[in-house]
Design an enzyme around this catalytic site. Structure first.
Site, mmCIF file in Angstrom:
data_model
loop_
_atom_site.group_PDB
_atom_site.id
_atom_site.type_symbol
_atom_site.label_atom_id
_atom_site.label_comp_id
_atom_site.label_asym_id
_atom_site.label_seq_id
_atom_site.Cartn_x
_atom_site.Cartn_y
_atom_site.Cartn_z
ATOM 1 N N ASN A 1 -22.458 -48.300 -12.924
ATOM 2 C CA ASN A 1 -23.072 -47.514 -13.993
ATOM 3 C C ASN A 1 -22.017 -46.554 -14.559
ATOM 4 O OD1 ASN A 1 -24.586 -45.738 -15.573
ATOM 5 N ND2 ASN A 1 -25.519 -44.732 -13.810
ATOM 6 N N TYR B 1 -33.053 -50.147 -3.577
ATOM 7 C CA TYR B 1 -32.342 -51.255 -4.227
ATOM 8 C C TYR B 1 -33.232 -52.495 -4.236
ATOM 9 C CZ TYR B 1 -28.158 -48.359 -3.809
ATOM 10 O OH TYR B 1 -27.260 -47.334 -3.910
ATOM 11 N N CYS C 1 -28.564 -43.401 -11.616
ATOM 12 C CA CYS C 1 -28.299 -44.241 -10.445
ATOM 13 C C CYS C 1 -28.517 -43.463 -9.147
ATOM 14 C CB CYS C 1 -26.891 -44.823 -10.508
ATOM 15 S SG CYS C 1 -25.580 -43.624 -10.773
ATOM 16 N N HIS C 2 -28.520 -42.140 -9.235
ATOM 17 C CA HIS C 2 -28.762 -41.321 -8.040
ATOM 18 C C HIS C 2 -30.204 -41.454 -7.536
ATOM 19 C CE1 HIS C 2 -29.738 -38.724 -11.499
ATOM 20 N NE2 HIS C 2 -30.672 -38.206 -10.708
ATOM 21 N N GLU D 1 -34.193 -32.357 -9.538
ATOM 22 C CA GLU D 1 -35.246 -32.999 -10.317
ATOM 23 C C GLU D 1 -36.629 -32.708 -9.730
ATOM 24 O OE1 GLU D 1 -34.098 -37.102 -10.762
ATOM 25 O OE2 GLU D 1 -32.407 -36.552 -12.034
#
Length: 173
Positions: free
Chosen positions: A130, A107, A138-139, A165
């Site tokens: 979001n 963040y 946002c993850h 991912e």
């Protein structure tokens, strides 16, 4: 005058997703167990919503989700998405999109990237609001110490998405 919002359900490997669309644009994507969040956020932005279950979502969004869950990173279907928020929220959401698949950012790092290092809490709040989870990633935002923190879908799902991912990138190499 009311606005029609159609909600379709999408079966993903980590739970059913709710895809809410107004006209031909997706306005919200979240996990089905967060439907209260869906209603709260969208009722803030659109007045007199008329909710309908079983509607369709934009085809490019479905195609992207299918590819993503099959392990293929493709171009985001942003032309089929209408994200309503403040100018600052949109700035944060655009910054989220710039975090490459398989990578994460804190963040504080996101606030620094936006040129406002003191805006960590505001960045975290915009991240939490979001409306298009997974597509607007946002993850990929984590704690400064590298821990998984704050994800409306739950930390197990956040971990799954980040691992997924990482696997996609490894398979592409």
């Amino acid at each position: 005058m009311s606005t029609q919002i159609n909600v379709m359900r999408y079966a993903s490997p980590i739970g059913k997703l709710s895809l809410a669309s107004i006209g031909c644009k997706l306005v919200h994507l979240d996990f089905e167990d967060n439907d209260d969040r869906l209603h709260t956020i969208q009722n803030r932005h659109f007045k007199n919503l008329e909710w309908e279950e079983g509607g369709a979502a934009p085809a490019p969004v479905i195609k992207w989700l299918d590819s993503y869950f099959e392990g293929v990173v493709g171009p985001l279907p942003m032309g089929s998405i209408n994200m309503v928020g403040t100018a600052f929220q949109k700035l944060v959401w655009d910054a989220l999109i710039s975090i490459p698949s398989g990578q994460s950012l804190s963040y504080a790092g996101l606030a620094d990237q936006l040129g406002n290092p003191k805006a960590v809490r505001a960045v975290a709040r915009a991240n939490a609001l979001n409306p298009v989870s997974i597509i607007v990633p946002c993850h990929r935002v984590i704690g400064s110490n590298g821990t998984l923190t704050g994800y409306a879908g739950g930390l197990e799902r956040k971990k799954w998405l980040l691992d997924h991912e990482a696997t996609m990138l490894a398979n592409a190499a």
